[in-house]
Each structure stands twice: as C-alpha cells, then as structure tokens.
Enzyme design. Structure first.
Site, PDB file in Angstrom:
ATOM      1  N   GLU A  34      46.775  33.065  45.924  1.00  0.00           N
ATOM      2  CA  GLU A  34      46.853  33.903  47.709  1.00  0.00           C
ATOM      3  C   GLU A  34      47.087  32.452  48.439  1.00  0.00           C
ATOM      4  O   GLU A  34      46.163  32.607  49.196  1.00  0.00           O
ATOM      5  CB  GLU A  34      45.337  34.262  47.335  1.00  0.00           C
ATOM      6  CG  GLU A  34      45.634  35.836  46.490  1.00  0.00           C
ATOM      7  CD  GLU A  34      44.750  36.297  46.829  1.00  0.00           C
ATOM      8  OE1 GLU A  34      43.637  36.394  47.609  1.00  0.00           O
ATOM      9  OE2 GLU A  34      44.442  37.749  46.376  1.00  0.00           O
ATOM     10  N   GLU A  46      46.195  41.224  41.241  1.00  0.00           N
ATOM     11  CA  GLU A  46      44.953  41.545  40.910  1.00  0.00           C
ATOM     12  C   GLU A  46      45.378  43.261  42.509  1.00  0.00           C
ATOM     13  O   GLU A  46      46.102  43.139  42.853  1.00  0.00           O
ATOM     14  CB  GLU A  46      44.557  40.599  42.120  1.00  0.00           C
ATOM     15  CG  GLU A  46      44.037  39.378  41.693  1.00  0.00           C
ATOM     16  CD  GLU A  46      43.101  38.619  43.045  1.00  0.00           C
ATOM     17  OE1 GLU A  46      42.965  38.962  43.722  1.00  0.00           O
ATOM     18  OE2 GLU A  46      43.399  37.056  42.159  1.00  0.00           O
TER      19      GLU A  46
HETATM   20  O1  IFM Z   1      37.612  38.313  45.068  1.00  0.00           O
HETATM   21  C1  IFM Z   1      39.276  38.254  45.734  1.00  0.00           C
HETATM   22  C2  IFM Z   1      39.482  36.632  44.828  1.00  0.00           C
HETATM   23  O2  IFM Z   1      38.659  35.908  44.544  1.00  0.00           O
HETATM   24  C3  IFM Z   1      40.909  36.598  45.630  1.00  0.00           C
HETATM   25  N1  IFM Z   1      41.682  38.442  45.646  1.00  0.00           N
HETATM   26  C4  IFM Z   1      40.919  39.527  46.344  1.00  0.00           C
HETATM   27  C5  IFM Z   1      39.466  39.417  46.194  1.00  0.00           C
HETATM   28  C6  IFM Z   1      38.544  40.791  46.694  1.00  0.00           C
HETATM   29  O3  IFM Z   1      37.994  40.129  47.886  1.00  0.00           O
END
Ligand code: IFM
Length: 456
Positions: free
Chosen positions: A182, A367
């Site tokens: 990210e 994710e």
């Molecule tokens: O917990 C985070 C993760 O570290 C990165 N993506 C989003 C998740 C939820 O906020």
C-alpha cells in the site's frame, strides 16, 4: 491456545460455499497479516521502527498502544499457521520486518530474526501453505526514519540492500513476493494527512515520499529479478471515489482523488509515468530529475495485487490548500471503522487493472475484510456481518472471472485481530478473536464458515 469449543464448527450451507464453487478450481484462497501488527517487536532482538516512535508520542495511537507484544505471533506462530491450514486456506500472505532483520544502523544481520523467518517459512511449507511475502508493511527502521525516511532517496537504496538480504536467505522458499504494501498509505496517508508514522502534514514531504516509495518498489523488483525470482508483484490499495454532488467541479475533484489514491501508483508501476492532474500539483515539490527513475519503477511484474475495503465520497473543500477536496461520510452501511461497504468498487478496480494496466498479469485480491464490533460471549464470537462482507465481495469476483477478468486468488484480511495502527487494538479485523491479555485465540463464526466452504 486455540479455543477448543468449536461452537459453530462446520456449519452446513456456508454463505461462502456457492461463491467458492463458482470460481476456477485453481483459484487460491489465503489470509493476510503483517509483521508489526502481530509479531511483537519486543521479542527476538527486533530493532525499533518509526511506528514505535510514532506510538510513543501522546495521542497518536488509541490508548497510546504499540506493537511491542502484538499477538505474540513471534512465539505463537505454529498455532497461527495451524489455524490457517486447518481452515483450508492454501496460501499465507505475511510480511518480513526490516528492523527485525537489521536492528541497528551498522550492526549487521540479527541471527534471531533470520532464524524466526526460517521457522515461519518452513512452517508454512510443512503445512502446504504457499508463502506470499511482502518486504515492507510499514515498519521502517528508526535509524532510516531519522535520516529522512521516505523523503530521502537513500532509503530506497537501503531498501534494495534489504531486499538482497531477504532474497539470499529466503528467496527460494518464497513462492510470491511483493516489495511494498500500500504505497498510498506509506506516502499520502502518512506524510499529508499525518494519520500514520511519521505523522507529517507537508506537501513537500508527500511529493518526495510518493516518488521514493515507488523508486524503492522498482529497485527492489530489480534485485529480486537479479536473483532469478519469477513471481514478483505489487500490492496497491484502492479506494473508489464517488462525487458528493452532480457538479462538474466535484467530478473533477473526484477524478483528482482517484489520481492521488489510485492512478499515481498504477500509472507509474505499469506505464512508467505519473498522472498529469496530480503531477500538476506535486511538481514544485518533486525530487530533482524524478523522471529518470520512472523506467525503474515500471520494471516488469508477474502478478498484480489489489487491497480493497471501501469507497470515499468526495466533496469540495475551499479550505483544503492543495487538492481542494475532502472525504465525507456516505449513506451506505458502515463497518466498525466507519468505512462504507461498497463491493462494486472492487469490481471497478479489478476490471480497470485488467483492461488498462496489466492485461497479461494474474490479479490477486491481496486484502479484503472488515472491522466489526466483535464480542466474545460464552466462548463464541458471532461475526455474521463479516461473513456477509466476504460473501458480497466474493460475489463480485465470481462475476468478474465469469467475464474473463484473470482474478487468480483472494486473501482475507486478517487471520487475527491485531494492532490496527492508529486505532491500536480497538478495531478487530480477524477471523480469529485474540484476547490481548492472555493471547488466547478463539475462531469466530466467519472462520468456521470459511472452513466449511473450503473443505466441502
Ligand atoms: O490493517 C490494515 C493493513 O495493515 C493494511 N491494509 C488495511 C488494513 C485495515 O486497515
């Protein structure tokens, strides 16, 4: 450590089953976590990161909590790997901690760190789990932060050196790798909105971080490639902007939001350029001769990863000095983070990635998940809302694969309740409940639904 009263074990008719049955047999399912959020960085000679420093400052993190203990995954990783394998997942997306492997500025490699990741990776392989590693999920060594962090070109070079270390020790056992998790969060969220470490609110710092994190990605990819790795990807988070009104100005601002959040990273990684609308604003603050780095940033990849959670409603903001918009609350149902549930945004990005940016690459949802106000009652956590969230997003993926969009896998975020950054341990994203005092793990109903669906 796993609660043994499996109250909702093997529910028949899992709401996830019909989705999973519609996906190709080769489709991969996994769970994702990250080092700082679960390992416990007070164990095993781990060095300090800028998150420890950020969390030390009053009121930056809920309850002034930090990642010192996390989920004590450092000691409980076997239990956690069993949970992943027992649910029927075939892959585990995890991250390595840079300060665990290189704790001191000039102190050499931490043998306990190497040994920990040896145990962890071998534990995955022994259970038939495909390791999918991320090299940087936000735990920047404090000594690099002190020298400018992501505002400094050198940090990108040091990241390439760290990549080489990881490749030499673990590369042949890591089936899939991505350099950075990210990059929008690493740069904009952390240097402009100041919500994450290092907590800056500077346009100049933001422009530099938005470039150097991309350069770090590209240099890291080149190092991995020089080691002969063949499954190198990227993990970009996406947020779907929708205009708060029908005006042309709000439409322009919504496109600008898309530029900052999404296209900056997609365009540079896949096309070797930055989008004009964003660059028009950041140009005065960009590092000198940044253009020369773009071919490195666009080094070829083998897969593309998308993290997706929510959408943002965009409204004009006359007081916002550089971009002129703000994100306001929308009217869709929300998760415990206050994030709207908007599965159609996932389809939008996966389709766009496949058609515009990465037509030849397999795409992974790296994710997806939700925070829920979970309560442990009589040894059970009923998180039906989370199961529904997964099912609704999987339904989008089913339609896409039927259309021919090459989505190859899906990782639920997250295996465990964990340190949710500025929200501390207050927000729970796990399939497995963690009591942070006893470290007892209790699978939630969503875990059992996954288990039932993946083990028909
Ligand atoms: O917990 C985070 C993760 O570290 C990165 N993506 C989003 C998740 C939820 O906020």
């Amino acid at each position: 450590m796993i609660a043994d009263d499996s109250p909702m074990n093997s529910p028949m008719n899992s709401p996830l089953t019909s989705m999973i049955n519609k996906l190709p047999a080769s489709f991969s399912f996994g769970v994702a976590t990250s080092s700082y959020q679960i390992e416990g960085n007070s164990f095993g000679g781990c060095g300090r990161s800028h998150w420890d420093e950020f969390a030390r400052q009053p009121d930056k993190v809920f309850n002034n909590e930090d990642g010192a203990i996390g989920c004590d995954h450092y000691h409980l990783f076997e239990t956690d790997l069993d949970l992943i394998a027992d649910a029927g997942f075939d892959s585990y997306r995890f991250s390595l901690s840079w300060p665990r492997l290189l704790p001191e500025r000039a102190g050499g490699v931490n043998p306990e760190g190497i040994a920990f990741y040896d145990r962890l990776i071998d534990g995955m392989l022994a259970r038939g789990l495909t390791p999918n590693a991320t090299l940087y999920h936000w735990d920047l060594p404090l000594y690099h932060a002190a020298e400018g962090g992501w505002q400094a070109r050198d940090t990108a070079s040091y990241f390439a050196d760290y990549t080489d270390l990881v490749m030499r020790h673990f590369g042949d056992r890591l089936a899939m790798i991505a350099p950075v998790n990210e990059p929008w969060c690493v740069s904009f969220l952390s240097h402009y909105w100041g919500h994450h470490a290092p907590g800056l609110t500077s346009i100049s710092a933001t422009a530099k971080a938005m470039h150097f994190i991309q350069l770090a990605h590209g240099l890291s990819v080149q190092v991995m490639r020089s080691h002969g790795h063949k499954q190198i990807g990227c993990v970009l988070n996406k947020e779907f902007g929708v205009p708060a009104d029908n005006s042309d100005e709000t439409a322009r601002l919504t496109a600008l939001f898309d530029g900052i959040y999404n296209r900056w990273f997609e365009e540079s990684v896949f096309k070797g350029r930055y989008p004009d609308d964003v660059l028009a604003i950041l140009a005065p603050y960009m590092p000198e001769k940044f253009e020369l780095d773009l071919p490195i940033i666009a080094s070829p990849l083998d897969w593309a990863g998308v993290n997706y959670y929510t959408r943002s409603v965009i409204a004009p903001d006359k007081d916002e000095p550089h971009f002129g918009f703000k994100c306001i609350s929308g009217n869709l149902p929300k998760t415990d983070m206050g994030w709207e549930i908007a599965p159609e945004g996932l389809s939008y990005f996966l389709r766009r990635l496949a058609s515009r940016y990465a037509p030849d690459l397999p795409i992974y949802v790296t994710e997806n998940g939700m925070a829920n106000s979970d309560r442990l009652i009589n040894g059970r956590v009923d998180d039906a809302a989370r199961t529904a969230y997964f099912a609704n997003h999987l339904a989008e993926i089913c339609s896409l694969t039927a259309e021919g969009v090459p989505v190859a896998g899906y990782y639920a975020w997250s295996l465990l309740d964990n340190f949710e950054w500025a929200f501390g341990y207050d927000k729970r994203f796990g399939l497995v409940h963690v009591d942070f005092k006893s470290q007892k793990r209790t699978p939630k109903s969503s875990y059992y639904y996954w288990q039932a669906a993946l083990n028909p």
